[in-house]
Scaffold this motif. Sequence first.
Motif, PDB file in Angstrom:
ATOM      1  N   ASN A   3       0.814  -1.205   0.000  1.00  0.00           N
ATOM      2  CA  ASN A   3       0.000   0.000   0.000  1.00  0.00           C
ATOM      3  C   ASN A   3       0.847   1.255   0.000  1.00  0.00           C
ATOM      4  O   ASN A   3       0.359   2.342   0.303  1.00  0.00           O
ATOM      5  N   ARG A  79       0.904  -2.206  17.397  1.00  0.00           N
ATOM      6  CA  ARG A  79      -0.291  -1.609  16.788  1.00  0.00           C
ATOM      7  C   ARG A  79      -0.923  -0.593  17.729  1.00  0.00           C
ATOM      8  O   ARG A  79      -1.345   0.490  17.295  1.00  0.00           O
ATOM      9  N   GLU A 107       1.281   2.399   7.978  1.00  0.00           N
ATOM     10  CA  GLU A 107       0.188   2.042   8.877  1.00  0.00           C
ATOM     11  C   GLU A 107      -0.900   3.098   8.739  1.00  0.00           C
ATOM     12  O   GLU A 107      -0.640   4.298   8.875  1.00  0.00           O
ATOM     13  N   THR A 108      -2.111   2.667   8.430  1.00  0.00           N
ATOM     14  CA  THR A 108      -3.225   3.603   8.335  1.00  0.00           C
ATOM     15  C   THR A 108      -4.106   3.479   9.563  1.00  0.00           C
ATOM     16  O   THR A 108      -4.102   2.457  10.253  1.00  0.00           O
ATOM     17  N   HIS A 110      -7.263   3.172   9.630  1.00  0.00           N
ATOM     18  CA  HIS A 110      -8.236   2.105   9.415  1.00  0.00           C
ATOM     19  C   HIS A 110      -7.635   0.740   9.745  1.00  0.00           C
ATOM     20  O   HIS A 110      -8.257  -0.076  10.418  1.00  0.00           O
ATOM     21  N   GLN A 111      -6.396   0.509   9.282  1.00  0.00           N
ATOM     22  CA  GLN A 111      -5.732  -0.774   9.555  1.00  0.00           C
ATOM     23  C   GLN A 111      -5.483  -0.957  11.045  1.00  0.00           C
ATOM     24  O   GLN A 111      -5.691  -2.038  11.600  1.00  0.00           O
ATOM     25  N   GLN A 114      -8.352  -2.256  13.123  1.00  0.00           N
ATOM     26  CA  GLN A 114      -8.857  -3.599  12.890  1.00  0.00           C
ATOM     27  C   GLN A 114      -8.181  -4.578  13.839  1.00  0.00           C
ATOM     28  O   GLN A 114      -6.994  -4.454  14.133  1.00  0.00           O
ATOM     29  N   GLU A 116      -6.131  -7.674  15.181  1.00  0.00           N
ATOM     30  CA  GLU A 116      -5.111  -8.553  14.606  1.00  0.00           C
ATOM     31  C   GLU A 116      -5.664  -9.973  14.479  1.00  0.00           C
ATOM     32  O   GLU A 116      -6.255 -10.497  15.421  1.00  0.00           O
TER      33      GLU A 116
END
Length: 358
Positions: A3, A79, A107-108, A110-111, A114, A116
Motif C-alpha cells: 500500500n 499496533r 500504517e493507516t 483504518h488498519q 482492525q 489482529e
Amino acid sequence: MNNVTEIIISPEATIRDAMRLLDAGAQRIVLICTPDFKLLGTITDGDTRRALLRDAHMHDAVSSVMNTQPLTVTGETTRDQRLKLMKEHDLTAIPIVDEQHHVIGLETLHQAMQPEQRENPIFIMAGGFGTRLQPLTDRCPKPMLRVGDKPMLEHLIKQFVDHGFRNFYISTHFLPEIIRSHFGDGSAWNASIQYVNEDQPLGTGGALGLLPADLPDIPLIMMNGDVLTKLNYAQLLCHHVNNRFDATVCVREDEHRVPFGVIETENKLITSMVEKPTYRYKINTGIYVLNPSIVRSVQPGQRIDMPTLLEQHRQKSKRIGTYTSYDYWLDIGQMKDYQKAQKDIDVYFKAEKEDVSR
C-alpha cells in the motif's frame, strides 16, 4: 510495501504530481523518497493548501513544500502504540521505516483499528446439562439460553471474533443438534467452527482428547461456554507467551468478610483473635491457555478434570501460571446469575463493542 509504492514520488516531482496522487489515493498522504526508498518527507492535503496560500506554483518541486520531519514508526512499534500516535497527532497514516529510514510500509488509521487476526484455536465447553437452571435447560443446552437478544454462546463467539480469533472447536453432549443447527460452520460469524461430541461426560479436561491431531502448534484457549466476560483474550494470550508458561489459568480476586470475630486455638489455648477478618482468594474463572504439549497429553476417551490435569503437569515441572483478570466476569451457574446477566448484558457488552471499534 503493497500500500506504499503507489504513493511514493521523487523529490523532483511537482506539487501538481503530489496532488494527483492525493486525489487518487485513499491514504491521504504522499511519501517523497530517494530511488532506494529512503524517506525524505511527506505531503498531505493540508501541506499543499498551505503551500498554495504562500503563493507556491503547481509546477514547483514537491521537495520545496514537503514536511521534512514527519512522524514515523518502526516495525517493532506495536499496533496500539501506532494507533495512539495517530490519534494524538490527528493523523490518518504514518510511515513505517527501518533503522536507515527506508520506507518498509504504511500504517493507516483504518488498519490500526482492525483486530489482529490470530490463528490460535478456541475450544469452548458447551456439553453440560445445566441442571441448576432447570426448567429453562430441560430442552435447551445452558450455553444456548438467551442473554439479551442472543444465546450466551453467541455473545462469547462474537467477542472472540471481534478480537481477531476465528478458529473454534465446540464440545457438545446434551442436545448437540441445537448448537450445531444454530452456528453451523460459523461462516455467518466470519469464523470456522468444528464440533467434538462427548458420548459420555469426560470432565472439564477430558474433551481435549477428542480434538483433531492436526491442530496448529500454537497455544489454545479453552473455556466454559456458560461464562460472560469482558476479558481481553489477546492480553491473556500475550501474558501466557511472554512468561513462557506451559499453561495459564485465568483467575480473579475474590474476598469473603467474616461478620464475626475469628478465634484460633491450639490445645484449648487461644493463639490469635481477629475481629471480622477479610480473607482474599484467587478463584478459577474456567478460562485457560494451554500449550500443545498439554493438549496432546489427554488421551481420547480419558476422563479428567482440569485441576487434576494441570496438577499432573505441575508435578512434572511444567510452568503452570496464572493471569489475574479485573474485567467483568460472570459464571452463569444458578438462576440468580442468569437474572443478573440479563441486567448486565446491555451495559457491559455494548461497552465492549465500542472498545473494539475504537
